[in-house]
Scaffold this active site. Structure first.
Site, mmCIF file in Angstrom:
data_model
loop_
_atom_site.group_PDB
_atom_site.id
_atom_site.type_symbol
_atom_site.label_atom_id
_atom_site.label_comp_id
_atom_site.label_asym_id
_atom_site.label_seq_id
_atom_site.Cartn_x
_atom_site.Cartn_y
_atom_site.Cartn_z
ATOM 1 N N TYR A 192 -8.535 21.080 -0.247
ATOM 2 C CA TYR A 192 -8.934 19.783 -0.802
ATOM 3 C C TYR A 192 -10.421 19.786 -1.181
ATOM 4 O O TYR A 192 -10.782 19.463 -2.319
ATOM 5 C CB TYR A 192 -8.643 18.699 0.235
ATOM 6 C CG TYR A 192 -8.864 17.293 -0.244
ATOM 7 C CD1 TYR A 192 -8.013 16.707 -1.185
ATOM 8 C CD2 TYR A 192 -9.912 16.521 0.258
ATOM 9 C CE1 TYR A 192 -8.205 15.393 -1.611
ATOM 10 C CE2 TYR A 192 -10.101 15.205 -0.161
ATOM 11 C CZ TYR A 192 -9.248 14.649 -1.091
ATOM 12 O OH TYR A 192 -9.451 13.354 -1.507
ATOM 13 N N LYS A 242 -11.534 19.861 -4.983
ATOM 14 C CA LYS A 242 -12.283 18.759 -5.606
ATOM 15 C C LYS A 242 -13.610 19.264 -6.174
ATOM 16 O O LYS A 242 -14.068 18.791 -7.209
ATOM 17 C CB LYS A 242 -12.532 17.647 -4.578
ATOM 18 C CG LYS A 242 -11.267 16.891 -4.191
ATOM 19 C CD LYS A 242 -10.834 15.942 -5.309
ATOM 20 C CE LYS A 242 -9.669 15.065 -4.889
ATOM 21 N NZ LYS A 242 -9.298 14.069 -5.912
ATOM 22 N N GLY A 268 -0.249 5.390 -5.646
ATOM 23 C CA GLY A 268 -0.856 5.653 -4.335
ATOM 24 C C GLY A 268 -1.587 4.422 -3.824
ATOM 25 O O GLY A 268 -1.567 3.360 -4.458
ATOM 26 N N ARG A 302 -4.323 8.868 8.693
ATOM 27 C CA ARG A 302 -5.679 8.331 8.567
ATOM 28 C C ARG A 302 -6.041 7.518 9.795
ATOM 29 O O ARG A 302 -5.180 6.848 10.386
ATOM 30 C CB ARG A 302 -5.742 7.394 7.357
ATOM 31 C CG ARG A 302 -5.615 8.106 6.069
ATOM 32 C CD ARG A 302 -6.958 8.552 5.654
ATOM 33 N NE ARG A 302 -6.943 9.051 4.305
ATOM 34 C CZ ARG A 302 -7.965 9.676 3.779
ATOM 35 N NH1 ARG A 302 -9.051 9.870 4.491
ATOM 36 N NH2 ARG A 302 -7.915 10.105 2.560
ATOM 37 N N ASP A 339 2.804 9.223 -11.692
ATOM 38 C CA ASP A 339 2.841 9.661 -10.292
ATOM 39 C C ASP A 339 4.043 10.579 -10.092
ATOM 40 O O ASP A 339 5.070 10.398 -10.745
ATOM 41 C CB ASP A 339 2.969 8.432 -9.363
ATOM 42 C CG ASP A 339 2.274 8.656 -8.038
ATOM 43 O OD1 ASP A 339 2.715 9.546 -7.297
ATOM 44 O OD2 ASP A 339 1.289 7.957 -7.749
HETATM 45 N N1 UDP Z 1 -9.130 10.454 13.809
HETATM 46 C C1 UDP Z 1 -8.874 10.099 15.128
HETATM 47 N N2 UDP Z 1 -7.617 9.707 15.449
HETATM 48 C C2 UDP Z 1 -6.604 9.619 14.551
HETATM 49 C C3 UDP Z 1 -6.874 9.959 13.193
HETATM 50 C C4 UDP Z 1 -8.147 10.388 12.866
HETATM 51 O O1 UDP Z 1 -9.764 10.149 15.989
HETATM 52 O O2 UDP Z 1 -5.491 9.224 14.934
HETATM 53 C C5 UDP Z 1 -10.508 10.862 13.451
HETATM 54 C C6 UDP Z 1 -10.579 12.176 12.668
HETATM 55 O O3 UDP Z 1 -10.657 13.265 13.564
HETATM 56 C C7 UDP Z 1 -11.875 11.976 11.894
HETATM 57 C C8 UDP Z 1 -11.907 10.470 11.612
HETATM 58 O O4 UDP Z 1 -11.027 9.885 12.565
HETATM 59 O O5 UDP Z 1 -12.994 12.315 12.668
HETATM 60 C C9 UDP Z 1 -11.459 10.094 10.211
HETATM 61 O O6 UDP Z 1 -10.236 10.730 9.955
HETATM 62 P P1 UDP Z 1 -9.391 10.465 8.658
HETATM 63 O O7 UDP Z 1 -8.252 11.427 8.656
HETATM 64 O O8 UDP Z 1 -9.072 9.019 8.523
HETATM 65 O O9 UDP Z 1 -10.374 10.784 7.452
HETATM 66 P P2 UDP Z 1 -11.362 12.004 7.114
HETATM 67 O O10 UDP Z 1 -11.405 12.956 8.271
HETATM 68 O O11 UDP Z 1 -10.809 12.610 5.888
HETATM 69 O O12 UDP Z 1 -12.670 11.325 6.939
#
Ligand code: UDP
Length: 315
Positions: A146, A150, A13, A187, A34
């Site tokens: 998740y 966890k 990963g 992400r 993996d």
């Molecule tokens: N996010 C966004 N646009 C995208 C992808 C994610 O605005 O295209 C926002 C998402 O809603 C969150 C933040 O970015 O508030 C981080 O999202 P990510 O999925 O990277 O990680 P996690 O939510 O698990 O922290």
């Protein structure tokens, strides 16, 4: 003396592959396990010529019988898009994976490190989050496979430690980014960079005022190694690992557009359910117990990540 034998679950990963690389350069024998559900072979293909590196296709929801001295247990889809695709499987990976890796540690006497997550704090009511905060998690929401998976794994780690005295280390990893992030895992950092490089709209969810604190992958790997190598078995964690510099998502979007000199426009989309509004680690414990702190600024780390995706998209 023969080299230390180290198992990395989820070794192909994003974080796992950087960890395998670092362990090899430190002189360890590395077994990367993996099932390639979210990990990718190409993340470790450059390591295959190293005779101290082995790769095994295996799903950790099934028991594993190998001889090792240390276990870094990272395996689990970690981005919302990946872990929500098959949420039942995610929970099984968390729970059965933890049982199987803890049983392996028990049988071999290996020290075991668990990659937990800032998601255990849910949508936090305390800010910044420190390890004594118990969190604010929706136990039946779409992120719970998740988050609760966890949390259950953390419980198991501490129960095995109390009941069987096995040496454990529990890391709570906050948002991490860098080369080898999966371009389609949804992400925010990878999404924004890929969108900007292709001059497509930058998709900000909600109004972009939610915050995250982004840690560059090399800093995170240093922290994981420091945690595993921490002498004595008294320090179990949980310990927050991340970069406390906090940014709004809109700030990140503007930064990426500027850095890539992109003509992308920012567009606003619906905020996903249970999306945490603020997240920032208190890393006092990591600083004092591990003598670690992140060194790479967001600007510096984003430059390297943009470089990685530029080559990927261009070639
Ligand atoms: N996010 C966004 N646009 C995208 C992808 C994610 O605005 O295209 C926002 C998402 O809603 C969150 C933040 O970015 O508030 C981080 O999202 P990510 O999925 O990277 O990680 P996690 O939510 O698990 O922290």
């Amino acid at each position: 003396m023969s080299a230390k034998r180290v198992l990395v679950t989820g070794g192909s990963g994003f974080i796992g592959s950087h960890l395998c690389e670092r362990l090899l350069s430190d002189g360890a024998d590395v077994l990367c396990v993996d099932n390639f559900y979210s990990g990718e072979k190409r993340n470790v293909s450059h390591l295959l010529s190293n005779s101290r590196f082995e790769i095994l296709r295996h799903d950790i929801t099934l028991p594993l019988y190998v001889e090792v001295d240390e276990i870094y247990h990272l395996a689990c889809p970690a981005s919302p898009v990946h872990y929500q695709k098959d949420s039942v499987r995610t929970m099984k990976t968390c729970f059965y994976g933890a049982v199987n890796m803890l049983d392996l540690a028990l049988r071999t006497g290996a020290k075991i490190l668990f990659s937990s997550t800032s998601e255990v704090y849910g949508d936090p009511k305390e800010h910044p989050q420190n390890e004594s905060y118990w969190g604010n998690v929706n136990p039946v929401g779409i992120r719970s496979c998740y988050d609760e998976g966890k949390r259950a794994s953390e419980s198991l780690f501490f129960d095995y430690h109390r009941q069987y005295r096995i040496p454990i280390k529990v890391a709570r990893i906050f948002n991490t980014y860098g080369p080898r992030m999966h371009p389609n895992d949804g992400r925010v950092v990878s999404n924004f960079i890929v969108q900007a490089l292709e001059n497509r709209d930058i998709t900000v969810y909600g109004d972009g005022s939610q915050t995250r604190s982004f840690c560059y992958v090399d800093d995170l790997v240093c922290a994981l190694i420091a945690l595993m190598n921490d002498t004595g078995n008294d320090f179990t964690g949980p310990v927050n690992l991340g970069n406390p510099a906090e940014f709004t998502i809109i700030e990140l979007a503007k930064k990426v557009i500027e850095m890539t000199d992109s003509s992308s426009e920012i567009v606003f989309k619906a905020l996903p359910q249970d999306d945490p509004s603020r997240r920032k680690p208190d890393i006092s414990l990591a600083k004092s117990a591990l003598n670690w702190m992140p060194r790479v600024s967001l600007d510096e780390g984003l430059e390297k990540t943009v470089q990685y995706f530029t080559v990927g998209i261009g070639g």
